[in-house]
Design a protein around this motif. Structure first.
Motif, mmCIF file in Angstrom:
data_model
loop_
_atom_site.group_PDB
_atom_site.id
_atom_site.type_symbol
_atom_site.label_atom_id
_atom_site.label_comp_id
_atom_site.label_asym_id
_atom_site.label_seq_id
_atom_site.Cartn_x
_atom_site.Cartn_y
_atom_site.Cartn_z
ATOM 1 N N PRO A 16 43.582 39.852 37.478
ATOM 2 C CA PRO A 16 43.934 40.937 36.740
ATOM 3 C C PRO A 16 42.973 42.125 36.745
ATOM 4 C CG PRO A 16 44.684 39.306 35.307
ATOM 5 C CD PRO A 16 43.421 38.823 36.284
ATOM 6 N N VAL A 17 43.159 43.280 37.002
ATOM 7 C CA VAL A 17 42.293 44.615 37.003
ATOM 8 C C VAL A 17 42.387 45.043 35.516
ATOM 9 C CG1 VAL A 17 41.352 46.710 37.976
ATOM 10 C CG2 VAL A 17 42.029 44.767 39.416
ATOM 11 N N LEU A 18 41.635 45.244 34.658
ATOM 12 C CA LEU A 18 41.901 45.703 33.261
ATOM 13 C C LEU A 18 41.279 47.327 33.084
ATOM 14 C CD1 LEU A 18 41.157 42.658 30.912
ATOM 15 C CD2 LEU A 18 43.210 43.143 32.227
ATOM 16 N N MET A 19 42.054 47.919 32.332
ATOM 17 C CA MET A 19 41.420 49.307 31.930
ATOM 18 C C MET A 19 40.959 48.978 30.261
ATOM 19 S SD MET A 19 44.352 51.726 32.909
ATOM 20 C CE MET A 19 45.763 50.917 32.294
ATOM 21 N N MET A 20 40.450 49.990 29.741
ATOM 22 C CA MET A 20 40.027 50.028 28.397
ATOM 23 C C MET A 20 41.127 49.554 27.543
ATOM 24 S SD MET A 20 37.465 53.431 28.057
ATOM 25 C CE MET A 20 37.023 52.712 26.292
ATOM 26 N N GLY A 21 40.839 48.634 26.557
ATOM 27 C CA GLY A 21 41.811 48.087 25.547
ATOM 28 C C GLY A 21 42.519 46.982 26.125
ATOM 29 N N ARG A 22 42.197 46.481 27.066
ATOM 30 C CA ARG A 22 42.656 45.175 28.024
ATOM 31 C C ARG A 22 44.210 45.502 28.595
ATOM 32 N NH1 ARG A 22 39.934 40.699 27.759
ATOM 33 N NH2 ARG A 22 41.985 39.241 28.283
ATOM 34 N N GLN A 23 44.391 46.820 28.804
ATOM 35 C CA GLN A 23 45.496 47.301 29.588
ATOM 36 C C GLN A 23 45.482 46.881 30.913
ATOM 37 O OE1 GLN A 23 48.046 48.763 27.996
ATOM 38 N NE2 GLN A 23 47.447 49.127 26.087
ATOM 39 N N VAL A 24 46.456 45.941 31.529
ATOM 40 C CA VAL A 24 46.485 45.717 32.865
ATOM 41 C C VAL A 24 46.621 46.907 33.902
ATOM 42 C CG1 VAL A 24 47.420 44.121 34.369
ATOM 43 C CG2 VAL A 24 47.098 43.243 32.011
ATOM 44 N N ALA A 25 45.781 47.269 34.665
ATOM 45 C CA ALA A 25 46.042 48.298 35.590
ATOM 46 C C ALA A 25 46.475 47.819 36.981
ATOM 47 C CB ALA A 25 44.813 49.128 35.897
ATOM 48 N N GLY A 26 46.217 46.672 37.591
ATOM 49 C CA GLY A 26 46.907 46.217 38.452
ATOM 50 C C GLY A 26 46.196 44.530 38.633
ATOM 51 N N VAL A 27 46.452 44.099 39.961
ATOM 52 C CA VAL A 27 45.891 42.519 40.409
ATOM 53 C C VAL A 27 45.213 42.847 41.445
ATOM 54 C CG1 VAL A 27 46.767 40.407 40.829
ATOM 55 C CG2 VAL A 27 47.698 41.831 38.879
ATOM 56 N N VAL A 28 44.301 42.236 41.712
ATOM 57 C CA VAL A 28 43.557 42.037 43.089
ATOM 58 C C VAL A 28 43.691 40.559 43.447
ATOM 59 C CG1 VAL A 28 41.282 42.013 44.299
ATOM 60 C CG2 VAL A 28 41.936 43.897 42.767
ATOM 61 N N THR A 29 44.066 40.228 44.836
ATOM 62 C CA THR A 29 44.531 38.820 45.167
ATOM 63 C C THR A 29 43.619 38.677 46.559
ATOM 64 O OG1 THR A 29 46.423 39.582 46.549
ATOM 65 C CG2 THR A 29 46.670 39.129 44.340
ATOM 66 N N GLU A 30 43.805 37.314 46.802
ATOM 67 C CA GLU A 30 42.988 36.977 48.203
ATOM 68 C C GLU A 30 43.546 38.052 49.320
ATOM 69 O OE1 GLU A 30 41.977 32.353 47.616
ATOM 70 O OE2 GLU A 30 44.132 33.010 47.877
ATOM 71 N N ALA A 31 44.737 38.150 49.320
ATOM 72 C CA ALA A 31 45.526 39.100 50.402
ATOM 73 C C ALA A 31 45.075 40.408 50.423
ATOM 74 C CB ALA A 31 47.113 38.902 50.037
ATOM 75 N N ASP A 32 44.617 40.924 49.000
ATOM 76 C CA ASP A 32 44.116 42.233 49.062
ATOM 77 C C ASP A 32 42.855 42.422 49.688
ATOM 78 O OD1 ASP A 32 46.570 43.277 47.876
ATOM 79 O OD2 ASP A 32 45.720 42.550 45.803
ATOM 80 N N LEU A 33 41.925 41.393 49.413
ATOM 81 C CA LEU A 33 40.648 41.399 50.081
ATOM 82 C C LEU A 33 40.788 41.180 51.632
ATOM 83 C CD1 LEU A 33 38.753 39.134 47.599
ATOM 84 C CD2 LEU A 33 38.926 41.521 47.413
ATOM 85 N N LEU A 34 41.593 40.265 52.052
ATOM 86 C CA LEU A 34 41.751 40.321 53.570
ATOM 87 C C LEU A 34 42.436 41.527 54.172
ATOM 88 C CD1 LEU A 34 43.344 36.672 53.834
ATOM 89 C CD2 LEU A 34 40.915 37.418 54.574
ATOM 90 N N ALA A 35 43.208 42.201 53.425
ATOM 91 C CA ALA A 35 43.936 43.606 54.161
ATOM 92 C C ALA A 35 42.624 44.709 53.889
ATOM 93 C CB ALA A 35 45.054 43.783 53.203
ATOM 94 N N ALA A 36 41.918 44.607 53.082
ATOM 95 C CA ALA A 36 40.884 45.419 53.018
ATOM 96 C C ALA A 36 39.983 45.440 53.877
ATOM 97 C CB ALA A 36 40.143 45.835 51.701
ATOM 98 N N GLU A 37 39.513 44.207 54.281
ATOM 99 C CA GLU A 37 38.625 43.774 55.390
ATOM 100 C C GLU A 37 39.059 44.024 56.799
ATOM 101 O OE1 GLU A 37 35.547 42.583 57.718
ATOM 102 O OE2 GLU A 37 35.583 42.797 55.557
ATOM 103 N N ASP A 38 40.399 43.702 56.931
ATOM 104 C CA ASP A 38 41.141 44.065 58.112
ATOM 105 C C ASP A 38 41.123 45.496 58.711
ATOM 106 O OD1 ASP A 38 42.725 43.069 60.461
ATOM 107 O OD2 ASP A 38 44.436 44.556 59.491
ATOM 108 N N GLU A 39 41.318 46.395 57.451
ATOM 109 C CA GLU A 39 41.439 47.832 57.763
ATOM 110 C C GLU A 39 39.920 48.289 57.935
ATOM 111 O OE1 GLU A 39 43.127 51.668 58.042
ATOM 112 O OE2 GLU A 39 44.132 49.660 58.030
ATOM 113 N N THR A 40 39.045 47.795 57.409
ATOM 114 C CA THR A 40 37.517 48.303 57.840
ATOM 115 C C THR A 40 37.294 47.995 59.111
ATOM 116 O OG1 THR A 40 36.976 47.900 55.321
ATOM 117 C CG2 THR A 40 35.153 48.052 57.172
#
Length: 291
Positions: free
Chosen positions: A105-129
């Motif tokens: 989980p990706v947290l903002m201040m106050g432990r609010q959940v802003a989003g989630v980063v997964t293995e698939a997100d990392l692979l997609a970013a690498e592929d786009e780069t």
């Protein structure tokens, strides 16, 4: 009542089996969804009949939590690995690898959940780069390749899936399974009513509800029988193999007990976590001898 409860138990066992098979590629998402639909329809029918009387209690064993009433809070992990929106690519990659998890989980201040980063997100970013680098090379814009490394500007905030798919701690196990199955995700952040992270639930956590060692099931089944007003609980022989509970021998109520205790015993044994099936062979040997 006992019939409807046992029917729901059977549906939940089917749900557990379908979900397990789907994880190993032997069942489709539609199979799991059909199992979930059946469970939810039954729960809605029960909720629509509040006047339906509760079963008579023949002994005071305190509140029993039936399998279909279990909540996400019962199985979730409360020690959660998290990142913030400026956490860089390499750090997220390291966390996923070292902790052997599929996302954070990706947290903002106050432990609010802003989003989630997964293995698939990392692979997609690498592929786009990589695609951008190849495009620059093809178009002769090699100056782009002299910029800092490809992951320097990749942070959790730029790669995360947002808004995050979350679930509450009071949600049912079937509800969590439906979310995971529908969105094809392995982990769900668990948030309170204010959106603050309180835990995470994974596929393995959900499956743990349906899987228990046979000795543990046997212990609980014997405890159930010992608590019933039987003349001699030891006359009931209990064996457990692969979650299947088999009852043999005889079941005699205490003198003065008017109720038939067999339906109650079967229902309580069905309630034990990990029970796949209950085979009732009580009295078979005696009937064979008199035949």
């Amino acid at each position: 009542m006992a019939r409807t409860d046992i029917h729901l138990d059977a549906m939940l066992r089917h749900l557990g089996a379908a979900y397990y098979e789907s994880l190993h590629g032997r069942a489709s998402r539609s199979d799991v969804n059909r199992a979930l639909d059946t469970v939810e329809e039954h729960l809605h029918e029960q909720a629509a009949r509040p006047e339906h009387p509760a079963p008579a209690r023949h002994h005071d064993d305190g509140p029993r939590h039936r399998r279909w009433a279990r909540r996400v809070s019962d199985v979730m992990t409360t020690t959660v690995v998290t990142v913030d929106r400026i956490t860089p690519y390499q750090e997220i990659d390291r966390l996923l690898t070292e902790r052997r998890i599929s996302g954070v989980p990706v947290l903002m201040m106050g432990r609010q959940v802003a989003g989630v980063v997964t293995e698939a997100d990392l692979l997609a970013a690498e592929d786009e780069t990589a695609r951008q680098a190849r495009m620059a090379d093809t178009m002769g814009r090699r100056r782009l390749l002299h910029k800092p490394g490809p992951h320097v500007n990749l942070t959790a905030g730029t790669m995360m899936t947002a808004p995050a798919i979350t679930i509450g701690p009071d949600a049912t196990i079937p509800a969590a399974a439906r979310l995971m199955n529908t969105h094809r995700i392995r982990r769900l952040p668990v948030v309170d009513e204010d959106g603050k992270l309180v835990g995470v639930v994974s596929r393995r956590d959900l499956l743990s509800v349906f899987l228990r060692p046979d000795p543990d099931i046997l212990h609980d089944a014997r405890q159930v029988l010992d608590e019933l007003p039987l003349a001699d609980a030891k006359e009931v022989i209990v064996t457990v193999k692969h979650g299947v509970v088999t009852l043999t021998g005889t079941m005699r109520p205490e003198p003065g007990t008017e109720h038939d205790l067999l339906p109650l015993a079967l229902r309580l044994i069905w309630d034990i976590d990990g029970v796949v099936d209950v085979v009732n062979r009580l009295g078979e040997a005696q009937a064979a001898e008199t035949a």
